[in-house]
Design an enzyme around this catalytic site. Structure first.
Site, PDB file in Angstrom:
ATOM      1  CE  LYS A  67      -2.883   0.800   3.656  1.00  0.00           C
ATOM      2  NZ  LYS A  67      -2.670   2.163   4.163  1.00  0.00           N
ATOM      3  CG  ASP A 111       0.016  -0.242   9.236  1.00  0.00           C
ATOM      4  OD1 ASP A 111      -0.336   0.557  10.124  1.00  0.00           O
ATOM      5  OD2 ASP A 111       0.373   0.129   8.098  1.00  0.00           O
ATOM      6  CE  LYS A 130      -0.828   3.848  12.869  1.00  0.00           C
ATOM      7  NZ  LYS A 130      -0.054   4.544  11.832  1.00  0.00           N
ATOM      8  NE  ARG A 175      -3.097  -2.056   7.982  1.00  0.00           N
ATOM      9  CZ  ARG A 175      -2.816  -2.541   6.764  1.00  0.00           C
ATOM     10  NH1 ARG A 175      -3.047  -3.806   6.466  1.00  0.00           N
ATOM     11  NH2 ARG A 175      -2.316  -1.733   5.834  1.00  0.00           N
TER      12      ARG A 175
HETATM   13  C1  S3P Z   1       2.217   4.633   6.218  1.00  0.00           C
HETATM   14  C2  S3P Z   1       2.750   4.918   7.446  1.00  0.00           C
HETATM   15  C3  S3P Z   1       2.162   4.440   8.716  1.00  0.00           C
HETATM   16  C4  S3P Z   1       1.205   3.284   8.488  1.00  0.00           C
HETATM   17  C5  S3P Z   1       0.269   3.544   7.351  1.00  0.00           C
HETATM   18  C6  S3P Z   1       1.025   3.775   6.071  1.00  0.00           C
HETATM   19  C7  S3P Z   1       2.867   5.183   5.020  1.00  0.00           C
HETATM   20  O1  S3P Z   1       1.444   5.508   9.313  1.00  0.00           O
HETATM   21  O2  S3P Z   1       0.464   3.033   9.674  1.00  0.00           O
HETATM   22  O3  S3P Z   1      -0.627   2.459   7.172  1.00  0.00           O
HETATM   23  O4  S3P Z   1       2.572   4.710   3.907  1.00  0.00           O
HETATM   24  O5  S3P Z   1       3.686   6.091   5.166  1.00  0.00           O
HETATM   25  P1  S3P Z   1       2.177   6.596  10.268  1.00  0.00           P
HETATM   26  O6  S3P Z   1       3.105   7.366   9.461  1.00  0.00           O
HETATM   27  O7  S3P Z   1       1.037   7.424  10.797  1.00  0.00           O
HETATM   28  O8  S3P Z   1       2.836   5.796  11.350  1.00  0.00           O
END
Ligand code: S3P
Length: 425
Positions: free
Chosen positions: A19, A312, A339, A385
């Site tokens: 993702k 995650d 989240k 999730r």
């Molecule tokens: C992500 C960073 C994470 C993660 C999210 C995707 C990214 O979030 O939880 O699903 O693609 O940079 P945070 O930066 O808030 O920790």
């Protein structure tokens, strides 16, 4: 979705593309000169939101479901959209894109769904404002909708209070447009896909320990991108294979970037039977096939620098901990509260509903494993999730488990339930 206890899992599973990398491919491809071909793009709702936002800013993006072609407009080629930019459920889209929008020569409103409207945007508004951005929360509550009016930006050295790749990346995108160097220092290293991809697209970016420094860019150049499978999506199958009796599963083509592989470390700590067949260790984004077998697991303590490397995966890890002997402590994970849902609450409440011995703490949870779970009604609160993690719990619970809002799996893993069903004996 109704889930019943399974007799075992077997087979090979391929999982959808990463993702984080898929989002970044849309953004970098849009800002690059030339055509970026993306293979293995995650066709989940979140990444499709990124595509629709950049299309709305005049970027021609083709998506035939198997590859995405982004005909880049160059670093200064975005156009003012005719309406607001809708990021749907995607925190990555809004936080990374804010860094880009802060430097454009137009103003724009960015909004999303009811979950996005509760998530903190101050963490990105503060550093971008220090760079000279004009970025406001429309309702003055630190959340979306955001009003962003593009400005000339200056470089800053930002010490981030949180280890967040979204914050880091938003600042780095803004840094491409700043009048001097921009650096971000994090308390712990978060996922580094932005850094790797910036370099690939020709930006001048360096990492030293917990600090990343980017220089302003003249242009970025299109690249072919092969997106590895998402370890965060693999996590459900990893846990399923380990905790379900009579199981052996091979999960193909999983991205094991060292800033994302905390889940593998935890599996080792818990005594998992897992074989890692590395495919291309020389690549910046290495991949492996992971084979997992039914294992007798033991509890462990998860905290500190490990947390950003598996943030995650914590819902899936919490389910795994219920099937381990002894206590698992998850700490230093207060980020779970911001989240898609407050995941400390959604994990703990749903595990309790299934009969688990778990208590919430300020920055995580404590799980006493070994108590058998029973089916329950699980409210996913539309958190993808949570829906997927509790489907795995349901396969190992007595009676029936009903997952409310299960369609939300489409955010990151379209076809999840079908894939899971094929593996069930
Ligand atoms: C992500 C960073 C994470 C993660 C999210 C995707 C990214 O979030 O939880 O699903 O693609 O940079 P945070 O930066 O808030 O920790």
């Amino acid at each position: 979705m109704i889930i019943k206890k399974t007799m075992g899992l077997s087979g090979e599973v391929s999982i959808p593309g990463d993702k984080s990398i898929s989002h970044r491919s849309v953004m970098l491809g849009s800002l690059a000169k030339g055509d970026t071909y993306v293979y293995g793009f995650l066709q989940g709702a979140d990444c499709l939101s990124s595509i629709s936002c950049f299309r709305a800013m005049g970027v021609n993006i083709e998506n035939d479901g198997s590859k995405v072609i982004i005909h880049g407009n160059g670093l200064h080629g975005l156009k003012k959209p005719s309406g607001l930019l809708d990021v749907g459920n995607s925190g990555t889209t809004i936080r990374l894109m804010s860094g880009i929008l802060a430097a454009q020569d137009f103003d724009v409103e960015v909004d999303g769904d009811s979950s996005i409207r509760k998530r903190p945007m101050g963490r990105i508004m503060t550093p971008l404002s220090l760079m000279g951005a004009d970025i406001k929360s429309k309702n003055d509550n630190g959340c979306a909708p955001l009003l962003i009016s593009g400005k000339k930006l200056k470089g800053i050295n930002y010490i981030s209070p949180v280890a967040s790749a979204q914050v880091k990346s938003g600042i780095l995108f803004a840094g491409l447009y700043a009048d001097g160097e921009t650096s971000v220092t994090e308390p712990y290293v978060s996922r580094n896909h932005t850094e790797l991809m910036f370099k690939d697209f020709g930006a001048d970016i360096e990492t030293s320990g917990k600090t990343v420094t980017v220089k302003p860019a003249e242009e970025l150049y299109a690249r072919r991108i092969d997106v590895p499978g998402d370890i965060s999506s693999a996590a459900y199958f990893i846990v399923a294979g380990l905790i379900t009796k009579n199981s052996e599963l091979t999960i193909k083509n999983v991205g094991i970037n060292p800033t994302r592989d905390g889940m593998i470390e935890v599996c080792h700590m818990m005594g998992a039977d897992m074989v890692i067949d590395k495919k291309n260790s020389d690549q910046a984004e290495p991949v492996a096939d992971l084979t997992v077998r039914t294992s007798s697991l033991k509890g462990c303590t998860i905290g500190g620098e490990l947390i950003p490397r598996l943030i995650d995966e914590i819902p899936a890890i919490a389910v795994m901990a219920c099937f381990a002997d002894g206590q698992t402590i998850i700490k230093d994970a207060a980020e779970l509260k911001v989240k898609e849902t407050n995941r400390i609450d959604t994990i703990v409440n749903n595990l309790k509903a299934m009969g688990a011995d778990v208590i919430a703490t300020d920055d995580g949870m404590i799980i006493n494993g070994g108590k058998s779970l029973h089916g329950a009604v699980i409210d996913s609160k539309l958190d993808h999730r949570i829906a997927m993690s509790f489907a795995i719990a349901g396969l190992n619970a007595d009676g029936e488990t009903k997952i409310l809002g299960s369609e939300c799996v489409d955010i990151s893993f379209p076809g999840f339930f079908e894939k899971l069903n094929i593996c069930c004996k």
